[in-house]
Design a protein around this motif. Structure first.
Motif, PDB file in Angstrom:
ATOM      1  N   ARG A  22      -4.446   3.767   4.718  1.00 40.00           N
ATOM      2  CA  ARG A  22      -4.401   4.825   3.717  1.00 40.00           C
ATOM      3  C   ARG A  22      -2.988   4.940   3.160  1.00 40.00           C
ATOM      4  O   ARG A  22      -2.027   5.074   3.899  1.00 40.00           O
ATOM      5  CB  ARG A  22      -4.833   6.134   4.347  1.00 40.00           C
ATOM      6  N   SER A  23      -2.902   4.909   1.864  1.00 43.66           N
ATOM      7  CA  SER A  23      -1.618   5.026   1.185  1.00 43.66           C
ATOM      8  C   SER A  23      -1.185   6.482   1.124  1.00 43.66           C
ATOM      9  O   SER A  23      -2.009   7.384   1.051  1.00 43.66           O
ATOM     10  CB  SER A  23      -1.750   4.461  -0.236  1.00 43.66           C
ATOM     11  N   SER A  24       0.117   6.702   1.112  1.00 46.70           N
ATOM     12  CA  SER A  24       0.634   8.054   0.903  1.00 46.70           C
ATOM     13  C   SER A  24       1.460   8.088  -0.381  1.00 46.70           C
ATOM     14  O   SER A  24       2.487   8.744  -0.465  1.00 46.70           O
ATOM     15  CB  SER A  24       1.466   8.513   2.109  1.00 46.70           C
ATOM     16  N   TRP A  25       0.991   7.364  -1.397  1.00 44.16           N
ATOM     17  CA  TRP A  25       1.708   7.261  -2.669  1.00 44.16           C
ATOM     18  C   TRP A  25       1.975   8.620  -3.299  1.00 44.16           C
ATOM     19  O   TRP A  25       2.953   8.824  -3.984  1.00 44.16           O
ATOM     20  CB  TRP A  25       0.948   6.381  -3.648  1.00 44.16           C
ATOM     21  N   TYR A  26       1.096   9.569  -3.063  1.00 45.04           N
ATOM     22  CA  TYR A  26       1.234  10.885  -3.677  1.00 45.04           C
ATOM     23  C   TYR A  26       2.459  11.641  -3.155  1.00 45.04           C
ATOM     24  O   TYR A  26       2.917  12.587  -3.784  1.00 45.04           O
ATOM     25  CB  TYR A  26      -0.024  11.710  -3.456  1.00 45.04           C
ATOM     26  N   LYS A  27       2.996  11.226  -2.011  1.00 42.50           N
ATOM     27  CA  LYS A  27       4.179  11.886  -1.458  1.00 42.50           C
ATOM     28  C   LYS A  27       5.485  11.313  -2.006  1.00 42.50           C
ATOM     29  O   LYS A  27       6.536  11.902  -1.809  1.00 42.50           O
ATOM     30  CB  LYS A  27       4.192  11.746   0.067  1.00 42.50           C
ATOM     31  N   ASN A  28       5.414  10.168  -2.673  1.00 39.94           N
ATOM     32  CA  ASN A  28       6.624   9.536  -3.179  1.00 39.94           C
ATOM     33  C   ASN A  28       7.128  10.302  -4.400  1.00 39.94           C
ATOM     34  O   ASN A  28       6.464  10.325  -5.442  1.00 39.94           O
ATOM     35  CB  ASN A  28       6.338   8.070  -3.549  1.00 39.94           C
ATOM     36  N   PRO A  29       8.309  10.921  -4.320  1.00 40.01           N
ATOM     37  CA  PRO A  29       8.794  11.739  -5.444  1.00 40.01           C
ATOM     38  C   PRO A  29       9.173  10.929  -6.688  1.00 40.01           C
ATOM     39  O   PRO A  29       9.311  11.485  -7.764  1.00 40.01           O
ATOM     40  CB  PRO A  29      10.022  12.442  -4.858  1.00 40.01           C
ATOM     41  N   PHE A  30       9.306   9.605  -6.541  1.00 37.36           N
ATOM     42  CA  PHE A  30       9.714   8.778  -7.672  1.00 37.36           C
ATOM     43  C   PHE A  30       8.534   8.215  -8.462  1.00 37.36           C
ATOM     44  O   PHE A  30       8.666   7.887  -9.626  1.00 37.36           O
ATOM     45  CB  PHE A  30      10.611   7.640  -7.206  1.00 37.36           C
ATOM     46  N   THR A  31       7.388   8.086  -7.825  1.00 30.84           N
ATOM     47  CA  THR A  31       6.247   7.494  -8.528  1.00 30.84           C
ATOM     48  C   THR A  31       5.089   8.466  -8.711  1.00 30.84           C
ATOM     49  O   THR A  31       4.421   8.443  -9.729  1.00 30.84           O
ATOM     50  CB  THR A  31       5.713   6.263  -7.780  1.00 30.84           C
ATOM     51  N   ARG A  32       4.775   9.224  -7.690  1.00 33.65           N
ATOM     52  CA  ARG A  32       3.622  10.130  -7.719  1.00 33.65           C
ATOM     53  C   ARG A  32       2.346   9.411  -8.141  1.00 33.65           C
ATOM     54  O   ARG A  32       1.481   9.963  -8.784  1.00 33.65           O
ATOM     55  CB  ARG A  32       3.866  11.316  -8.640  1.00 33.65           C
ATOM     56  N   GLY A  33       2.268   8.167  -7.810  1.00 37.14           N
ATOM     57  CA  GLY A  33       1.087   7.405  -8.180  1.00 37.14           C
ATOM     58  C   GLY A  33       1.139   6.000  -7.620  1.00 37.14           C
ATOM     59  O   GLY A  33       2.071   5.624  -6.928  1.00 37.14           O
ATOM     60  N   SER A  34       0.136   5.227  -7.959  1.00 39.33           N
ATOM     61  CA  SER A  34       0.017   3.898  -7.405  1.00 39.33           C
ATOM     62  C   SER A  34      -0.757   3.012  -8.370  1.00 39.33           C
ATOM     63  O   SER A  34      -1.532   3.496  -9.189  1.00 39.33           O
ATOM     64  CB  SER A  34      -0.723   4.015  -6.071  1.00 39.33           C
ATOM     65  N   TYR A  35      -0.544   1.729  -8.285  1.00 41.62           N
ATOM     66  CA  TYR A  35      -1.275   0.756  -9.088  1.00 41.62           C
ATOM     67  C   TYR A  35      -1.250  -0.581  -8.365  1.00 41.62           C
ATOM     68  O   TYR A  35      -0.457  -0.796  -7.451  1.00 41.62           O
ATOM     69  CB  TYR A  35      -0.687   0.626 -10.499  1.00 41.62           C
ATOM     70  N   THR A  36      -2.124  -1.492  -8.778  1.00 45.84           N
ATOM     71  CA  THR A  36      -2.175  -2.795  -8.126  1.00 45.84           C
ATOM     72  C   THR A  36      -1.102  -3.716  -8.678  1.00 45.84           C
ATOM     73  O   THR A  36      -0.614  -3.529  -9.785  1.00 45.84           O
ATOM     74  CB  THR A  36      -3.548  -3.459  -8.323  1.00 45.84           C
ATOM     75  N   TYR A  37      -0.772  -4.719  -7.900  1.00 45.37           N
ATOM     76  CA  TYR A  37       0.232  -5.703  -8.292  1.00 45.37           C
ATOM     77  C   TYR A  37      -0.022  -6.988  -7.525  1.00 45.37           C
ATOM     78  O   TYR A  37      -0.691  -6.987  -6.492  1.00 45.37           O
ATOM     79  CB  TYR A  37       1.650  -5.172  -8.014  1.00 45.37           C
ATOM     80  N   ASP A  38       0.495  -8.066  -8.028  1.00 46.46           N
ATOM     81  CA  ASP A  38       0.396  -9.344  -7.329  1.00 46.46           C
ATOM     82  C   ASP A  38       1.502  -9.441  -6.288  1.00 46.46           C
ATOM     83  O   ASP A  38       2.604  -8.931  -6.479  1.00 46.46           O
ATOM     84  CB  ASP A  38       0.547 -10.505  -8.307  1.00 46.46           C
ATOM     85  N   ASN A  39       1.180 -10.112  -5.182  1.00 47.55           N
ATOM     86  CA  ASN A  39       2.208 -10.423  -4.193  1.00 47.55           C
ATOM     87  C   ASN A  39       2.103 -11.898  -3.844  1.00 47.55           C
ATOM     88  O   ASN A  39       1.327 -12.634  -4.473  1.00 47.55           O
ATOM     89  CB  ASN A  39       2.084  -9.517  -2.969  1.00 47.55           C
ATOM     90  N   ILE A  40       2.831 -12.357  -2.870  1.00 45.57           N
ATOM     91  CA  ILE A  40       2.852 -13.796  -2.585  1.00 45.57           C
ATOM     92  C   ILE A  40       1.521 -14.314  -2.040  1.00 45.57           C
ATOM     93  O   ILE A  40       1.278 -15.516  -2.068  1.00 45.57           O
ATOM     94  CB  ILE A  40       4.007 -14.173  -1.625  1.00 45.57           C
ATOM     95  N   LEU A  41       0.652 -13.450  -1.573  1.00 47.12           N
ATOM     96  CA  LEU A  41      -0.661 -13.878  -1.064  1.00 47.12           C
ATOM     97  C   LEU A  41      -1.729 -13.951  -2.144  1.00 47.12           C
ATOM     98  O   LEU A  41      -2.811 -14.475  -1.902  1.00 47.12           O
ATOM     99  CB  LEU A  41      -1.120 -12.944   0.055  1.00 47.12           C
ATOM    100  N   THR A  42      -1.455 -13.440  -3.315  1.00 49.09           N
ATOM    101  CA  THR A  42      -2.449 -13.401  -4.386  1.00 49.09           C
ATOM    102  C   THR A  42      -3.083 -14.768  -4.666  1.00 49.09           C
ATOM    103  O   THR A  42      -4.308 -14.848  -4.819  1.00 49.09           O
ATOM    104  CB  THR A  42      -1.840 -12.804  -5.663  1.00 49.09           C
ATOM    105  N   PRO A  43      -2.322 -15.864  -4.746  1.00 50.92           N
ATOM    106  CA  PRO A  43      -2.957 -17.165  -5.015  1.00 50.92           C
ATOM    107  C   PRO A  43      -3.988 -17.591  -3.967  1.00 50.92           C
ATOM    108  O   PRO A  43      -4.894 -18.365  -4.262  1.00 50.92           O
ATOM    109  CB  PRO A  43      -1.783 -18.139  -5.044  1.00 50.92           C
ATOM    110  N   GLN A  44      -3.886 -17.047  -2.758  1.00 54.79           N
ATOM    111  CA  GLN A  44      -4.857 -17.390  -1.712  1.00 54.79           C
ATOM    112  C   GLN A  44      -6.205 -16.700  -1.931  1.00 54.79           C
ATOM    113  O   GLN A  44      -7.206 -17.088  -1.322  1.00 54.79           O
ATOM    114  CB  GLN A  44      -4.311 -17.003  -0.341  1.00 54.79           C
ATOM    115  N   TYR A  45      -6.220 -15.685  -2.785  1.00 56.45           N
ATOM    116  CA  TYR A  45      -7.434 -14.915  -3.050  1.00 56.45           C
ATOM    117  C   TYR A  45      -7.647 -14.795  -4.559  1.00 56.45           C
ATOM    118  O   TYR A  45      -7.557 -13.710  -5.126  1.00 56.45           O
ATOM    119  CB  TYR A  45      -7.318 -13.526  -2.417  1.00 56.45           C
TER     120      TYR A  45
END
Length: 101
Positions: A22-45
């Protein structure tokens, strides 16, 4: 789990989860949100976003639980229009089902 089982019907066996992240993105005072992004494992899926967007089917093969959101959009993830497109995609899926009835 109770609601998911209710939507899927009594003939579908849904096991209890073994873990949860479970993410706690809502507690981050700089973003107050979340979104998807690619990481180094993305090509494997390469089909991960399409897989996330697949509906859960009942025992008759009919969609019972549908998923939308920018994380399920293979081209426009992490964007508002990606989220909007997937909402449209799922609305069209429902309309196509109702037209077959």
């Amino acid at each position: 789990m109770e609601i998911l089982r209710r939507f899927m019907g009594r003939h579908t066996d849904i096991p209890e989860p073994t873990a949860m992240l479970r993410s706690s993105w809502y507690k981050n005072p700089f973003t107050r949100g979340s979104y998807t992004y690619d990481n180094i494992l993305t090509p494997q899926y390469p089909n991960a976003r399409e897989d996330l967007g697949k509906p859960l089917l009942d025992s008759a093969g009919n969609p019972r639980v549908l998923f939308a959101g920018e994380a399920t959009n293979p081209q426009h993830y992490a964007t508002v229009h990606g989220a909007s497109e997937t909402g449209y995609r799922e609305a069209m899926r429902l309309l196509n089902i109702s037209n077959k009835i």
